[in-house]
Design a protein around this motif. Structure first.
Motif, mmCIF file in Angstrom:
data_model
loop_
_atom_site.group_PDB
_atom_site.id
_atom_site.type_symbol
_atom_site.label_atom_id
_atom_site.label_comp_id
_atom_site.label_asym_id
_atom_site.label_seq_id
_atom_site.Cartn_x
_atom_site.Cartn_y
_atom_site.Cartn_z
ATOM 1 N N ILE A 119 61.401 -2.120 142.661
ATOM 2 C CA ILE A 119 62.058 -3.401 142.816
ATOM 3 C C ILE A 119 63.797 -3.171 142.790
ATOM 4 O O ILE A 119 64.915 -2.898 142.988
ATOM 5 C CB ILE A 119 62.010 -4.761 144.153
ATOM 6 N N ALA A 120 63.619 -3.726 141.632
ATOM 7 C CA ALA A 120 64.542 -4.042 140.777
ATOM 8 C C ALA A 120 65.662 -2.417 140.317
ATOM 9 O O ALA A 120 66.256 -3.111 140.640
ATOM 10 C CB ALA A 120 64.240 -5.068 139.409
ATOM 11 N N GLU A 121 64.865 -1.360 140.270
ATOM 12 C CA GLU A 121 65.041 -0.671 139.950
ATOM 13 C C GLU A 121 66.136 -0.001 141.056
ATOM 14 O O GLU A 121 67.407 0.636 140.581
ATOM 15 C CB GLU A 121 64.876 0.655 139.377
ATOM 16 N N TYR A 122 65.978 0.276 141.885
ATOM 17 C CA TYR A 122 66.612 0.240 143.731
ATOM 18 C C TYR A 122 67.837 -0.557 143.866
ATOM 19 O O TYR A 122 68.238 0.184 143.895
ATOM 20 C CB TYR A 122 65.305 0.517 144.596
ATOM 21 N N GLU A 123 67.767 -1.935 143.319
ATOM 22 C CA GLU A 123 68.675 -2.653 143.398
ATOM 23 C C GLU A 123 69.643 -2.213 142.500
ATOM 24 O O GLU A 123 71.416 -2.374 142.515
ATOM 25 C CB GLU A 123 68.023 -4.316 143.108
ATOM 26 N N MET A 124 69.635 -1.852 141.273
ATOM 27 C CA MET A 124 70.167 -1.864 139.876
ATOM 28 C C MET A 124 70.766 -0.046 140.971
ATOM 29 O O MET A 124 72.199 -0.288 140.769
ATOM 30 C CB MET A 124 69.863 -1.887 139.255
ATOM 31 N N LYS A 125 70.305 0.577 140.744
ATOM 32 C CA LYS A 125 70.827 2.211 140.875
ATOM 33 C C LYS A 125 71.503 2.037 142.646
ATOM 34 O O LYS A 125 73.148 2.615 142.578
ATOM 35 C CB LYS A 125 69.961 2.868 141.625
ATOM 36 N N GLN A 126 71.411 1.229 143.241
ATOM 37 C CA GLN A 126 72.160 0.975 144.809
ATOM 38 C C GLN A 126 73.438 -0.112 145.245
ATOM 39 O O GLN A 126 74.259 -0.384 145.720
ATOM 40 C CB GLN A 126 71.170 1.295 145.797
ATOM 41 N N PRO A 152 64.132 -13.466 138.036
ATOM 42 C CA PRO A 152 65.489 -13.605 137.525
ATOM 43 C C PRO A 152 65.929 -13.108 136.531
ATOM 44 O O PRO A 152 67.016 -13.013 136.028
ATOM 45 C CB PRO A 152 65.314 -15.159 137.523
ATOM 46 N N LEU A 153 65.513 -12.773 135.864
ATOM 47 C CA LEU A 153 65.404 -11.884 133.995
ATOM 48 C C LEU A 153 64.793 -10.945 134.044
ATOM 49 O O LEU A 153 63.912 -10.857 133.139
ATOM 50 C CB LEU A 153 64.505 -13.113 133.246
ATOM 51 N N LEU A 154 65.381 -10.125 134.693
ATOM 52 C CA LEU A 154 64.423 -8.533 135.015
ATOM 53 C C LEU A 154 65.285 -7.946 133.831
ATOM 54 O O LEU A 154 65.755 -7.918 133.473
ATOM 55 C CB LEU A 154 64.920 -8.132 136.407
ATOM 56 N N PHE A 155 64.290 -7.219 133.831
ATOM 57 C CA PHE A 155 64.692 -5.661 132.236
ATOM 58 C C PHE A 155 65.575 -4.342 133.367
ATOM 59 O O PHE A 155 64.717 -4.172 134.110
ATOM 60 C CB PHE A 155 63.634 -5.534 131.797
ATOM 61 N N ASP A 156 66.762 -4.746 133.031
ATOM 62 C CA ASP A 156 67.062 -2.763 133.561
ATOM 63 C C ASP A 156 67.923 -2.389 132.455
ATOM 64 O O ASP A 156 67.614 -2.545 131.053
ATOM 65 C CB ASP A 156 68.139 -3.972 134.288
ATOM 66 N N LYS A 157 68.581 -0.690 133.026
ATOM 67 C CA LYS A 157 68.732 -0.196 132.014
ATOM 68 C C LYS A 157 70.143 -0.835 130.880
ATOM 69 O O LYS A 157 70.235 0.703 129.735
ATOM 70 C CB LYS A 157 69.627 1.286 132.563
ATOM 71 N N LYS A 158 70.276 -1.849 130.789
ATOM 72 C CA LYS A 158 72.229 -2.009 130.059
ATOM 73 C C LYS A 158 70.338 -2.718 128.078
ATOM 74 O O LYS A 158 71.457 -2.298 127.533
ATOM 75 C CB LYS A 158 71.960 -2.955 130.776
ATOM 76 N N TYR A 159 69.917 -2.745 128.700
ATOM 77 C CA TYR A 159 68.838 -3.010 127.205
ATOM 78 C C TYR A 159 68.159 -1.419 126.676
ATOM 79 O O TYR A 159 67.618 -1.601 125.357
ATOM 80 C CB TYR A 159 67.714 -3.869 127.371
ATOM 81 N N LEU A 160 68.575 0.083 127.416
ATOM 82 C CA LEU A 160 67.586 0.610 127.190
ATOM 83 C C LEU A 160 69.219 1.880 126.131
ATOM 84 O O LEU A 160 70.249 1.309 126.399
ATOM 85 C CB LEU A 160 67.210 1.858 128.110
#
Length: 160
Positions: A119-126, A152-160
Motif C-alpha cells: 500500500i505504501a508503494e502505491y501511495e508513493m507512486k500516486q 509511520p516509518l515506512l521504507f521507500d525508494k529514497k533508501y534505494l
C-alpha cells in the motif's frame, strides 16, 4: 540520545451503519468478496474493495497455496489487479473485512506488514494518500486517512 514520539489518529465507527451510504456499499463489497477467499489452510478469510479515481471498483480476496509463500493476501490481490488493469488510476479508498471461517471477529483487522508495504508503494507512486477502512466480520470499523498512520516509518525508494 534523544527520543522520537510518533502519534497517529484513527477514526473509529461503532459499526458499518455509521459509514456514509457509499462507504457502507464498499464495505459490503469487501464482506461479500471475503466469503470467496481461498483459505483452506489458515481458514482466515479477507476481502477488499478499492475505489479508484476513475470510478472503477476493484475487489480481491486472499488466495492461499500449499506452498505458503506462493499465496497472496487480499489487499495485494486487489492492489496489483488495479495496478495492472488501470495503471494510470489512483487508489482513493480501501475497504477491508477479515475473519476466521469459524467465528465472527468483532475487532478491526489491519493489513499485515507485507500488505502495508505494498500500500505504501502505491501511495508513493500516486503521490496521494489512500484512505483505509478496516474491520473484522462485524463490529467497529477503523479508518485511517493514509497508510503512514499505521506504518509511520515506512521504507521507500529514497533508501534505494
Amino acid at each position: 540520545m534523544k527520543q522520537i514520539s510518533i502519534t497517529t489518529t484513527i477514526s473509529v465507527y461503532n459499526s458499518i451503519e455509521e459509514l456514509s451510504e457509499f462507504e457502507l456499499q464498499m464495505m459490503q463489497k469487501a464482506i461479500a468478496v471475503r466469503k470467496t477467499a481461498y483459505a483452506p489452510y489458515s481458514k482466515f478469510k479477507v476481502g477488499v474493495s478499492l475505489v479508484l479515481d476513475n470510478g472503477k471498483i476493484v475487489t480481491g480476496s486472499n488466495q492461499e497455496n500449499a506452498a505458503y509463500p506462493s499465496g497472496l493476501c487480499a489487499e495485494r490481490v486487489a492492489i496489483f489487479h488495479a495496478g495492472s488493469a488501470f495503471p494510470n488510476s489512483k487508489i482513493k479508498q480501501m475497504f477491508i473485512s477479515a475473519s476466521p471461517e469459524n467465528e465472527e471477529l468483532e475487532v478491526p483487522i489491519p493489513p499485515c506488514g507485507a500488505c502495508r508495504q505494498s500500500i505504501a508503494e502505491y501511495e508513493m507512486k500516486q503521490e496521494e494518500p489512500i484512505a483505509i477502512f478496516f474491520m473484522g466480520a462485524t463490529g467497529e470499523v477503523y479508518k485511517t486517512d493514509s497508510l503512514k498512520n499505521i506504518l509511520p516509518l515506512l521504507f521507500d525508494k529514497k533508501y534505494l
